[in-house]
Design a protein around this motif. Structure first.
Motif, PDB file in Angstrom:
ATOM      1  N   GLU A 119       0.833  -1.207   0.000  1.00 53.97           N
ATOM      2  CA  GLU A 119       0.000   0.000   0.000  1.00 53.97           C
ATOM      3  C   GLU A 119       0.867   1.255   0.000  1.00 53.97           C
ATOM      4  N   GLY A 120       1.949   1.225   0.777  1.00 59.65           N
ATOM      5  CA  GLY A 120       2.867   2.359   0.853  1.00 59.65           C
ATOM      6  C   GLY A 120       3.510   2.684  -0.486  1.00 59.65           C
ATOM      7  N   LYS A 121       3.583   1.683  -1.350  1.00 58.71           N
ATOM      8  CA  LYS A 121       4.162   1.888  -2.688  1.00 58.71           C
ATOM      9  C   LYS A 121       3.069   2.025  -3.753  1.00 58.71           C
ATOM     10  N   ASN A 122       1.834   2.228  -3.296  1.00 63.66           N
ATOM     11  CA  ASN A 122       0.682   2.382  -4.197  1.00 63.66           C
ATOM     12  C   ASN A 122       0.521   1.207  -5.160  1.00 63.66           C
TER      13      ASN A 122
END
Length: 197
Positions: A138-141
């Motif tokens: 999620e942090g890296k989309n």
């Protein structure tokens, strides 16, 4: 007849029964979605086709109370259901109608879905680790799933890491043992037995 939202639901409940030594003397109806399930329930009741027992398993999704109200609204011309959903599931009889069972996943009290139920019982799945990996993605989309589908993402991520990634969910589900000694499993087993036996 047991009405379920989808194919995965059918496989998980069959696996649960198998692991819990619950004889399956009832049919499974894959309704292909929650709205279709509610339509199928209405159709069975309107047809009055001599079904002795109808079981309903629906995900609470974001609001367990709203889901129960939705079911009550669908069956109000046939049943006078309790105001609140019982925590151990509902088995209800009304003269001239099929015995009706309702279970709202995961546990009749919390928001969520069948995946929460399954992951609670699955043995040897490190959900915390998988959740951390998903959080990194999620942090890296790299993700686009809805927040309500997080447990589904955890389950499918785990299965994608197993031998033969891409195996059908049915095949993957059957490789994982379920702990039917947990309280939620005991309550669900008791609900099934009260409904169908």
């Amino acid at each position: 007849m047991l009405l379920l939202e989808g194919t995965d639901d059918c496989h998980i409940i069959k696996k649960f029964c198998e692991d819990g030594n619950i004889a399956v003397n009832f049919g499974f109806c894959n309704c292909r979605g929650d709205s279709n399930l509610l339509k199928q329930l209405s159709a069975f009741l309107l047809a009055n086709n001599n079904k002795d027992i109808i079981g309903v398993i629906l995900d609470a999704d974001n609001n367990v109370d709203a889901r129960y109200q939705e079911i009550k609204d669908k069956v109000k011309n046939f049943y006078t259901l309790p105001e609140e959903m019982p925590k151990d599931g509902l088995v209800y009889t009304e003269k001239g109608q099929p015995k009706l069972g309702i279970w709202i996943m995961p546990n009749n009290q919390d928001n969520g879905a069948l995946e929460e139920f399954y992951l609670t019982l699955a043995i040897d799945i490190d959900t915390d680790f998988i959740n951390d990996v998903i959080t990194q993605a999620e942090g890296k989309n790299l993700t686009s799933f809805k927040s309500q589908h997080r447990k589904k993402a955890i389950m499918h991520t785990y299965f994608s890491w197993q031998d033969f990634p891409g195996s059908s969910l049915h095949a993957s589900i059957n490789k994982i043992a379920l702990d039917n000694n947990q309280n939620i499993a005991k309550a669900f087993s008791a609900w099934l037995v009260q409904l169908f036996y």
